[in-house]
Design an enzyme around this catalytic site. Sequence first.
Site, short mmCIF file in Angstrom:
data_model
loop_
_atom_site.label_atom_id
_atom_site.label_comp_id
_atom_site.label_asym_id
_atom_site.label_seq_id
_atom_site.Cartn_x
_atom_site.Cartn_y
_atom_site.Cartn_z
N PHE A 1 21.71 58.95 -26.91
CA PHE A 1 21.95 59.51 -25.58
C PHE A 1 21.03 60.70 -25.34
O PHE A 1 21.12 61.39 -24.40
CB PHE A 1 23.40 59.92 -25.42
CG PHE A 1 24.37 58.82 -25.78
CD1 PHE A 1 24.08 57.51 -25.44
CD2 PHE A 1 25.52 59.09 -26.49
CE1 PHE A 1 24.96 56.49 -25.80
CE2 PHE A 1 26.40 58.07 -26.84
CZ PHE A 1 26.11 56.78 -26.49
N GLY B 1 28.55 61.41 -15.34
CA GLY B 1 28.77 61.71 -16.77
C GLY B 1 28.57 60.46 -17.62
O GLY B 1 27.98 60.51 -18.70
N TRP C 1 24.90 59.76 -17.76
CA TRP C 1 24.24 60.70 -18.68
C TRP C 1 24.20 60.13 -20.10
O TRP C 1 23.24 60.33 -20.83
CB TRP C 1 25.00 62.04 -18.68
CG TRP C 1 24.50 63.03 -19.69
CD1 TRP C 1 23.48 63.91 -19.52
CD2 TRP C 1 24.98 63.24 -21.02
NE1 TRP C 1 23.29 64.66 -20.66
CE2 TRP C 1 24.21 64.27 -21.60
CE3 TRP C 1 26.00 62.67 -21.78
CZ2 TRP C 1 24.42 64.73 -22.90
CZ3 TRP C 1 26.21 63.13 -23.08
CH2 TRP C 1 25.42 64.13 -23.62
N HIS C 2 25.26 59.37 -20.47
CA HIS C 2 25.33 58.83 -21.83
C HIS C 2 24.27 57.77 -22.08
O HIS C 2 23.81 57.61 -23.21
CB HIS C 2 26.72 58.25 -22.12
CG HIS C 2 27.73 59.31 -22.40
ND1 HIS C 2 28.39 59.98 -21.41
CD2 HIS C 2 28.19 59.81 -23.57
CE1 HIS C 2 29.20 60.86 -21.95
NE2 HIS C 2 29.11 60.78 -23.27
N GLY C 3 23.93 57.02 -21.07
CA GLY C 3 22.94 55.97 -21.31
C GLY C 3 22.59 55.25 -20.04
O GLY C 3 23.38 55.20 -19.09
#
Lengths: 376, 460
Positions: B460, B318, B321-323
Amino acid sequence: MKSTPVQSLVTTWLVGGITGTLLIALTSPLFVRSYAPLQADTVRRVWTLPAGQTYRWRSEGYANTSIGPHGMPGRTSLSGPKNTSGPQTKTGPQTKTGPQIKTGLANTADAFAWGTRLALWGDSQAEGVCVTDQQKLFARIEAQSDQRVAVLPLARSGEDAADWVTQIPLVEQPFQIDAHVLLIVDLPDLALAVNAPVPAPSTSDVSAANSALAARLPAFIIQAARHLLTESDDTTRRKLRFRIGPVAETSTRHAANSPAIEQQRDELDWRPPLRALRQSTDRPIVILYAPKVPQIIGDQMVASDPMAESFAAMKPVAESLDIRVIDARPLLLESALAGDWPHGFQNGQIAAGHLNAWGNDLLASLLVDAMKQTNK
Amino acid sequence: MLFTQLEFPIFLVAVLICVWLSRTHTARNSLLLVASYYFYAYWDYRFCGLLLLSTVVDFVVAKQMFRAQTTSTRRSLLLISLAVNLGVLGFFKYFNFFIDSARPLLESIGMSGQTLQIILPVGISFYTFQTLSYTIDVYRGVLKPVNRFLDFALYVAFFPQLVAGPIVRARELLPQLATVPEWSGRRFYSGAQQILRGTVKKMLLADRLGEAVDIVFASPDFYDGPTLWLAAFAYAGQIYYDFSGYSDIAIGAAKMLGYRFPINFRHPYLARSTAEFWHRWHMTLSRWLRDYLYISLGGNRVSSIVTYRNLMITMTLGGLWHGAAWTFVLWGAWHGMALSVQRWFSNHTRRRPPAAVGWALTMGVVLLGWVLFRSPDLAIAKTMLIRMATLADGIAWHPPLALLALACLLVEHVAWRTRLRKAMRLPINAWYSPIATTVMVWSLLLYAPRGFRPFVYFQF
């Protein structure tokens, strides 16, 4: 007759809309800067704020400035704080006022004799609307000299040497100026001096149109319109884009900041602009050089002055023309290293932007120390 | 197109008028699809192809999957969808990150560690997760594939949620897109109010806090401990107002068009545990990670150790996923660890900590997490944390408007727990609604910081 739900709703929203707008109008002076109408100053031949106005500044720093005669920020009278000769009047371009007046000074040392009247020139850094009147540079010089000199703040936001050179001959006699102090923050501002005739302010120019608006509309409406109609620089007209992207990257850097131009400045021939400055007056001229150093850029503190070479080239030329140069950089740097940053505000950014109260104090101390040396 | 650009309200009004005039379901959905692709192409038309690719692949795969007779065929089709979607996402978002991270290894075996100049397509993380949820739901048999390509293409590209969510699941939106929604004045008003609230959150509060955050995080060495703490709190406020503001505008725009999106934020800083925080923060992502990753790994129906492992994997991915940066990975792992520790405690003790203690601990976890999340690299994060812990000397900088925006954050969260909650929605008949609305509009015009300030989650 009983109103329908729709009528009642419309009434509620109309009354509520007006109430909300009134709330904003009442509270806006706390947060919105002034948009005061300008007037054409016949002596200086520029647009200035009218005497008696109070000018609010709210973005970087937070202060009200009392406007004096000829648009002087913070000084409400042309007379010196400690009048040693001549009557004290508030109207006096034609009246000889202020401390002991010396005329026809030739030597730069005389600029610092007690009792002189100095004209302070510069841009928004010398204007100092970010700080209170008592904290402005002119007031700090007067206070630190124990009111033994009078300083007339003639600096205006956005002005450069081209403006000073044209105004200096106009104000010397009416204001009984003995010497001129130029606060130079951006060295290229000094390079723009040229001798040219000064046109009187025209009623057809942009300032006149803006003044007419400012006279009619409250500041919060002008500010809202500006935000809506202009880009973030407050001058470029906003253009809406509805075509698909990508948008070609255009350089937003001002042409004047391009490396080629900067290189030109380093190689600038300082003689013509400084000669133009010298020719504008026979009174002493002092250049107080106080660039924005040090600065925090990225994660580095940049102590070096990007215009150092140009300054080194300018100084001997100035001195050869009997223009005294005071370099404030060592003092600014020393202060910042000690944790007292001369630039920046809590509601702006520390170590960036305009001189704060402490920065003005530092520069005033440099000038007053030089005066004390002269008057030993 | 940014929701906060002046072009957006003009675009939205034009779409609303056209939608109002379109009588049939096909005309309406076609128009919304064209508007959505235009909305995306406004940024860069070249990436519309990726959006279309993802749409076509998942539409076809889901249909084939539904028809497939054997589990192995269905699984193969799912793998195709995963490979295409995650492959595109991986290339555009993570290629350089993995090359950078593996460079020493690559160079030691004689390979070059050259990175590429890749532009990250806006919204790719969001629409990839959205289309994947459709395929996985069809694979699991909880959703029938949609017959009309138009409806599915609109589900993927629908402009209010295209760029940064909320991540709407197919089973929530596709049934709505299959019909023409009824016009409702109250819903229209409520949507417009939500757009206004979201814009205020973003432009007046988040951007104001952002000014304080950006400068300090760029050079934490120069600022004193309290200023760094203030910057950390300011970032907590900024990212909340930025992203919840975006979600409000997205939900409001959809509402005006007649569609209902799930809420994405429920005052997350009231949470008394990390688990509760994730039930209140970016709720549609939490739900996605839970349903499609955590449960796929076995969830908590396995041994304790494996459950902790699942939590760590889910949260770390997770974070990623943001960066594509180690700071995001660490942020995710930090939350995974906090969730695991909390789970261990609740499994081993019956007593829950007092509410105030739970809240304070949760805020500590969240705040330190935000320092990792915001820092441009690990070195800055380390500097921030050390100087915060030691209350180091330096410049004391406390921008008053940032403090005011933080006070708003506090008041808003506290008020939401009181009877004021209903009033905060500004009902159309209430006497205070027009006053508050007018003040908000004027404040946006007068006090919003100027300049281009994209939403934080766009990256993102």
